[in-house]
Every structure is written in C-alpha cells, then in structure tokens.
Design a protein around this motif. Sequence first.
Motif, PDB file in Angstrom:
ATOM      1  N   ASP A  33     -33.972   5.765 -10.019  1.00 46.36           N
ATOM      2  CA  ASP A  33     -32.734   4.929  -9.905  1.00 46.36           C
ATOM      3  C   ASP A  33     -32.785   4.275  -8.597  1.00 46.36           C
ATOM      4  N   ARG A  64     -30.665   7.892  -1.340  1.00 46.12           N
ATOM      5  CA  ARG A  64     -29.803   8.667  -1.090  1.00 46.12           C
ATOM      6  C   ARG A  64     -30.078  10.025  -2.018  1.00 46.12           C
ATOM      7  N   GLU A  83     -30.316  11.573  -4.511  1.00 44.47           N
ATOM      8  CA  GLU A  83     -30.304  11.354  -6.007  1.00 44.47           C
ATOM      9  C   GLU A  83     -31.808  11.172  -6.397  1.00 44.47           C
ATOM     10  N   TRP A 132     -33.752   8.167 -13.719  1.00 44.66           N
ATOM     11  CA  TRP A 132     -32.795   7.829 -14.709  1.00 44.66           C
ATOM     12  C   TRP A 132     -33.047   6.802 -15.830  1.00 44.66           C
ATOM     13  N   ASP A 187     -31.687   2.859 -16.306  1.00 43.84           N
ATOM     14  CA  ASP A 187     -32.141   1.869 -15.378  1.00 43.84           C
ATOM     15  C   ASP A 187     -33.701   1.569 -15.846  1.00 43.84           C
ATOM     16  N   TRP A 235     -29.163   4.663 -22.326  1.00 43.69           N
ATOM     17  CA  TRP A 235     -29.982   5.870 -21.389  1.00 43.69           C
ATOM     18  C   TRP A 235     -31.225   6.504 -22.216  1.00 43.69           C
ATOM     19  N   TYR A 261     -22.499   6.083 -20.475  1.00 50.28           N
ATOM     20  CA  TYR A 261     -22.043   5.566 -19.152  1.00 50.28           C
ATOM     21  C   TYR A 261     -21.537   4.194 -19.282  1.00 50.28           C
ATOM     22  N   TRP A 311     -22.248   0.338 -17.250  1.00 54.18           N
ATOM     23  CA  TRP A 311     -22.480   0.776 -16.014  1.00 54.18           C
ATOM     24  C   TRP A 311     -22.309  -0.053 -14.732  1.00 54.18           C
ATOM     25  N   PHE A 326     -25.035  -2.704 -16.153  1.00 52.63           N
ATOM     26  CA  PHE A 326     -26.317  -2.389 -16.612  1.00 52.63           C
ATOM     27  C   PHE A 326     -26.834  -2.640 -17.844  1.00 52.63           C
ATOM     28  N   GLU A 350     -27.492  -1.999  -6.036  1.00 53.84           N
ATOM     29  CA  GLU A 350     -26.733  -1.441  -6.948  1.00 53.84           C
ATOM     30  C   GLU A 350     -25.608  -2.067  -7.614  1.00 53.84           C
ATOM     31  N   MET A 380     -21.368   4.786  -4.384  1.00 52.60           N
ATOM     32  CA  MET A 380     -22.341   4.077  -5.321  1.00 52.60           C
ATOM     33  C   MET A 380     -22.886   3.049  -4.499  1.00 52.60           C
ATOM     34  N   HIS A 420     -31.910  -0.620  -5.940  1.00 49.70           N
ATOM     35  CA  HIS A 420     -31.743  -0.181  -7.231  1.00 49.70           C
ATOM     36  C   HIS A 420     -32.085  -1.020  -8.229  1.00 49.70           C
TER      37      HIS A 420
HETATM   38  C1  BGC Z   1     -27.531   6.188 -10.959  1.00 50.11           C
HETATM   39  C2  BGC Z   1     -27.683   5.155 -11.746  1.00 50.11           C
HETATM   40  C3  BGC Z   1     -27.699   5.824 -13.120  1.00 50.11           C
HETATM   41  C4  BGC Z   1     -26.311   6.177 -13.234  1.00 50.11           C
HETATM   42  C5  BGC Z   1     -25.992   6.845 -14.810  1.00 50.11           C
HETATM   43  C6  BGC Z   1     -26.305   6.953 -10.882  1.00 50.11           C
HETATM   44  O1  BGC Z   1     -25.870   7.549 -10.158  1.00 50.11           O
HETATM   45  O2  BGC Z   1     -27.890   5.636  -9.373  1.00 50.11           O
HETATM   46  O3  BGC Z   1     -28.533   4.104 -11.660  1.00 50.11           O
HETATM   47  O4  BGC Z   1     -28.268   5.077 -14.180  1.00 50.11           O
HETATM   48  O5  BGC Z   1     -26.097   7.215 -12.151  1.00 50.11           O
HETATM   49  O6  BGC Z   1     -24.638   6.421 -14.876  1.00 50.11           O
END
Ligand code: BGC
Length: 913
Positions: free
Chosen positions: A490, A494, A496, A500, A503, A554, A603, A606, A721, A765, A781, A786
């Motif tokens: 993603d 950061r 993370e 994902w 994405d 997703w 989600y 998003w 998204f 993002e 976020m 992204h």
């Molecule tokens: C990510 C997104 C991901 C999402 C799911 C986030 O923390 O950065 O890109 O798809 O979580 O909701």
Amino acid sequence: MNIKKLMGIAVIGALFCASSSAQNLKPGDLSVADFLKNPLGMNLENMSFNWKLPPAGEAAYQSAYAIEVATSKELLERAADVWQSGKTSSARSVQVPYGGRALKSCEKLWWRVKIWSKTGQESDWSEAASFETSYNTDGAQWAAHFIKSPHDPESKKRIPPAYLRRVFNIDKPVKAARLYAASKGIFTAALNGDAASDQYWPTGWTDYKKRIQIDTYDVTKLIKNGANCLSFIIADGWFSGSMSGANKECHYGTRPEIIAILKIDFADGTTLEVPTDASWKSSFGGVSAADFYDGETYDADKEPQGWKLANFDDSAWSAATASEGATPLLEARRSNPIRTMLKLKPLAITQPQKGVYVYDLGQNMVGTLELALKAWQKNSFIKIRFAEMLNKDGTLYTENYRNAESTDHIKGAPEGGRWTPLLTYHGFRYVELSNMPEGFEPSKDDLTGLVWYSDMAATGAFSCSDERLNRLQSCILWGQRGNFLSVPTDCPQRDERLGWTGDAQVFAPTAAYNMDVAAFFTKWLLDLRDTQNAKGAFSDIAPTLGWGFGNAAWGDAGVVIPWEMYLAYGGKKTLEDNYEAVKKWIEFQKSTAKDLIRPESGYGDWLQPFPKPSKDGKKGDTPKALIGTAYFARGSEIAAQMARILDKPEDAAYFEALSKDVKAAFVKRFVDADGKIECDSQTAYLLALGFDLLPENLQSRALKHLEDAIKKADGHLRTGFVGTPLLTLVLTKFGRTDLAYEILLKETYPSWLFTLAQGATTMWERWNSYTHADGFGDVAMNSFNHYAYGAIGKWMYATIGGLSAAEPGYKTALYAAEPGGGISRAETSLETPYGLASSSWKIDGGKMFWHICVAPNAYGKIIFPVADSSKVKIDGLSLTDFAKAKNLELKTQNGRPQIKSAPSGSYKIEIEL
Ligand code: BGC
C-alpha cells in the motif's frame, strides 16, 4: 538497467514499427515461462516458451514452429538431446508448452526456435537462449540445515543481525559454482569478501510458514584456489522484524534464519557441496540493528576486520544454531529480484537548524542511500533521518511515518569511506544528516539515493501535449517503483508497507502497462492463495499476518488480478493456477450472503472525499453491502469466463446463472424503477454501470443520475479507492469521454491535478494529503506514496493514447484513441508479448494525424473517433478503398467505423474532425 531503457520505449517503438523486411523471419527476444530471459534458478513449473517475430507484414505470420532443447550449446546445434518439438502447425508464439522430459535439479539447458511463415517460408534458427533450474526441482530434501544466531532475543526485543561464516578448501580447477540460498528474513551473501550478487533480499516475502523461495547465484568467478570463505549477514526483514506483526509481536518467528548450499562443479566431473549446518560460526558485528520500519545502525569500530575472508580468526565466535526437524517447503523463486534500478543525486541542501542538513533528492523514492562523506571521524555518530515532505520551517515532516522510526545511524568511519544500509529500506524524498563530525561542510556528493524495486522491465510509455498529465504519469510510475518491492504494498514508508489486496486489485491493470509484471503477480497471486482460509475467504493483505479476511474489493483481488494478468499476457496457466481458489472465493461470498446480498462490512469506498458524517468517515457513503454485492456479481461473471476458457462448461453455466441472479438481487435491493440508487453516490452508479449490473432499460437512467451526481459536485469526483478507478472508464464506456476529461483535468480539490499542484511527485493516499492552504492532512492515513489513485493510468493509456488489449495478451490490440480535453498530441507504446505496439496522434488544422503500429504476428482492431467514415483516410486512401485494397473487414459499432482486424505493420491515418 539504464535510464534510456526505462524511459525510452516510445521512441524505440516508432523505429521498430517503420522497419519491415519480408526476408528475415528469424525469431528473437526469446524467453521462458513468465517472459524470463535466460533465467537462473527461477521457478519453471509452468515451463513454456515465448519468442517474437520480426516486423515483416502479414505474409510473414507464423504458421508453424519448431523448438529444440539441449544440454549444451554445441548439442543444440548438432543434435538436440533433450527435446525436439518437430515442425508443429501453430500460430502461437507466446507460452508455447514444453513437451520434453521433466527438468532436473541444477541443470542448465539451451534452446532455440525457428518458424514457418503463412506462405511456407522457413526462418533461420534463432540465437540460442538458456534456462537453468534451481536446486530442489525434484523435491529432494536439502542436505543442509537452517542456521541462526545462538542468541535468543529477550522478550519482544530484536537481536542484531547475525554474522555467519564458514571456510572451505578448493584444490582443483572449478567449472561452475552456484550458491542456493533461502532465508526466513533477509540476507546479504559474500564469497571471499565480494558480494555474491547485485540483488537484494532475493528470497522475498512469502508466508514463511508455508513456503520459502530459493535464490540462485552464479558465483563461479568468486571461487579461488585454496581457502575460501562464504559469509552471510541475516536480518529480520519481513520475517521477525517489526513489520511482521502489530505491537512488535512477530508473526513468523523471533530470529532470522538461512539455509544454503554452495555447489561447486569441478572440471574433473566431481562436485563439492558446502551446506549450512552446525559447523558454521556466528557472531555479531558492525550492524547492531536493522529493521524495515525503524532503520539500521552501524558501528564501524565493531565491524570485525576481514571477517568475510578465509584467514580471519573466528576462534572467539560461537557455533551457529542449526535447526532440526521439518523444513518448510523450499521452492525456486518466482519473483523478480530487487535491485538498485536508478540513482538520484541531491538537487539542493538546506540547513533548517544549526548542524542539521537536509538534502532534497527532488523525487519521492524508495530504497536506501549511499553515504560517501569526504571526512569521516572515528568518534562521530551520524544520525540519518528521512521524510517525504518538509514542514514550513524546512524541517522534516515525519509524523505520517507513525511508529516507524525510519532512522539510520553510523558510528565512526566505514571501510572505503562509503556506507550503504542494506538491511532496511525507507520511503523518502528528503534526507537529513545531523550529529555531523566537526568541520563538516555539506556537498551534493555526500549522498546518493538508491532506488530499489523488483527488477521488472519497463514495457509502456505514455506522453501527451499536456505537461500536467505527463507529470501525473511520472507520479504513477514512481508509485509503482516505490511499492513493487517483492510484494505490491500500500505504501513504502510508514509502519505498514503491507500487501494490501484492494490497492493491488485496482492498480494491477495500470501496472501491467508500465512494466512487465507477469512474474511479479504470478508470485504474489500464490501468496494470496496461501492466505485463503477454510471458508474460502482471502485475507485483506497477502502474505497474511493472520487478521482481516473476506472483504469486498480487497479479497476480490483473487479473481480480478488473475483475469487482468490473463488479458495483459494471455497465459491460460494463470487462470488454471487460480481457478480453484476463485471458485472457493465465490462460494464463500454466496454462503455468507443473505438472499445474495453481501453483508454491510468491509472497507467501503475507502477514503472517499467529503463523506457524510458517520462513525467511520474513512469508508465513504456507498453502502458496503452494495459494494460487496456488485463485486460478488462481477466475480461470478469473471469465474464464468474463466470456466469457459478452461473448458468447464458446467461450471461456466453455474457461474453465469449465479452472476445473473446476483445482478437481479442487486437491482431489486438497491435500484429503483428510475435507475436511481438510494445512496446516490458516484461510486454506486459506477459499480452498477461498470460491472453491467443493470438491465438495458435502466442503464441510460443510471447514467443520467451519475452525470447529475458529478454536476452536483461541480464536475468533481466524489469517489474513493473503489469508485475512482472506474470513473473515467465508465464515462468512456457510455460515451461521455468529454466528461471523463473534464474530471481528470480539474485543478481544484479533489482531483489528480490538484494533488500535483500541491507538489506531488508520487501518487498520494488522499487528494489533500498536503495542501498549500491548510498544510498536512489527517496524520493517521497520510502516505505520500500510495499507488491506488494511479489506477487512472489504464484510462490514459487506453483512451488518450488509444491502446489496450482487444484479445488476451494483445493477440489483437485495440486502437481507440479519443482525443479531448484540449490535448493536441499523445504518444503511447507498449512492448506486448508479440512485440511493440504503438499509437500516436496529433491534431493540426482541424485534422487528426494518427500513426498506429501493430505488433508482428498480432492484429489491430481500430476504432475511429468520428461517426462519418468518409472523414477517414489511411495511407492516402479513403477508408473504404483502403479496406478493399487490403481485403479488410469494416464494421460500425456504437456509431463509430472500425477496422476489425488489421495485420502487423504501420498505418498512417488522417481524420477530419
Ligand atoms: C492501507 C490502505 C488499505 C487500507 C484498508 C490502509 O491502512 O494503507 O491502502 O487498503 O488500509 O482499508
């Protein structure tokens, strides 16, 4: 890889298209499986052959081929001893199956191909190409053990990277040497002090509990007579670092491990294997900490001098711990290795605070850096921080890294005066140096940004007269560079950086334009299948870390991406590999739906801008049940298409019926008789229209509501998204390309160009991750790298440039440029599995001059952007005369004239607008 190769496809395209000689039919550009060129140690389970024909017109199209495979180059030329296909009637030149004996472990084979043209002309044999298998292709257990540091980390803490070494002796001439290595974690390898390879972390990220990739290095040149030393540094990486679990708990294990065999073939026919086992020595060294989120620390004084050499005294080192028991599945690597693909030099240096120096690389990038100071000092302890953006006062903005410290340190003077942290990575544009040695004078030569990503060939290029869109294309490309690092992530900066799925699902088609992502996604789709649980749900991230399953858009990556890869590369094997998982995913959705309506979870759309006030505004205004049901219908429809291609008529009928039923349930539940959808969101209409969920009589009404929703937003998007990737595609599909241009070219929030005007060099993002007026967006976020909104790239290639796949793998390419938005010229090219296809146009004096190249052994479907065919001329003839002269079928579809199937070659088209 040089920059010309990365950026220059469009220019090269024009040259190739122009040349054409019917004489020389010799095939070239040979590759195997997922377009791997002379692969060493890659996974060849799906062994097949690809080649390209020279551009030489329709008469030169392939009607038959012959392939030969041999154990040596000499035998290939004399009498191929492994496989001779014989003359085989077929036009196929992509993923042609291998029909010889099973491949053995560690064997290098040579192959060549020749073709016969439609008119029976026989080509010369191609140049020879090779492929070499990995160590365990026959499934044998390794005569080696996973080894690790004997020191256990204290609870929740990490241990420094382990230094491991072993000495062995060579006393006769070496013919070839290969290092096979697989790790839980990441590693660097050296033989007699020299790096074993220019690749980084080749084992990559997989579900280490299920499978680990083996990498293979040709180290023949590094072996010497006498005592040799093989050494590794192993670090946490994805395995036991902070990335592998929330709250710094590790998902896979607590200490990195490596298993390796160095196999040396001697000239006299004998072989020596040097395995990892308890005889290896282990210690710690200069790299005292290394973590993906937090960075690397190096203490030059603690680096044991000469530890990678045979004569180093390791008597004080401990024995490495060798694991007993079952070894996880070791498999030859499927994914492309990570390499330094580009280097960036600082453009400017500022000093926002005393003793604090900020270097601007001019581009948000991902990778590491090389520090090459003029004067190092023994007692200095330099601190290196990274950031994607700066605060107003010129200091680094790092709040968006959240818990990732992303800081490197170096103490003392590194050997050779240069230091590159190799066991971490950062996402950054700015580098801050502080704690500098006394008398330090900053210079642009102090550092270089090393851009790392999985080594995928650049295949596509897009440019046009609107510089803003060229910058957008650059942002999209950099988003891909920064996030295609072993798995599609993603974000790269950061705490993370996870695979994902949502994405990746929306971005995959664009990714397949920019680069050859066939092998990359073959590997990651396996990671995704590895996440599928007993109920059939895919995880929201792949590899999974054990949480988050079964969410719409997703989890649908498991259906959509195999299909998109099939369209881009034409490999049926992708469908075969993924089909069972697709079936399970559809059944999971069916069994957890109520009256075929999916639950209100997931989600949502998003990060949709301007959400109505709600508990979780990040999920947008479109009901999650609506999104889920739309994807359920779409997935079932794709499953039906897959089943048809895979010759499973019963399955196809089942999924077709299911998809119809889900569509009917969707309409009943969400759409009124006027085509209006309750929530009235742009995304709701985009899903309904984009996924063909509506009966024909409701389509134009729903389109009207979509247009109204766009008007209400003053011509802006209101999509997150899920909706954004569909926006322009749906408008074009329903004849509103004009509106698609209008939305794309909006400069006010929220829009692509708004983000660019705030200084973006990558996709963000959020559309307002930063604004000149209000500063930084919601820090929770706020990634500046992204790629999800980069999904617009597909429309730019297909509609502005005018190039997309009409048949899987571009056997027929679709040329359908639709000029608009005041753009006066556009150039698009793509290295397809058949060769280079391109579409470039310019508008001058009320006329459109369109130049099309159709790849060899492939066809072009050309749709003209005017209703009146008498306004079209090709190569100086009217469209009708041209079609007659070339014996081409003309059609009209949606009021537009088209050539159904134009053969390979170059077409100069003139259209009165
Ligand atoms: C990510 C997104 C991901 C999402 C799911 C986030 O923390 O950065 O890109 O798809 O979580 O909701």
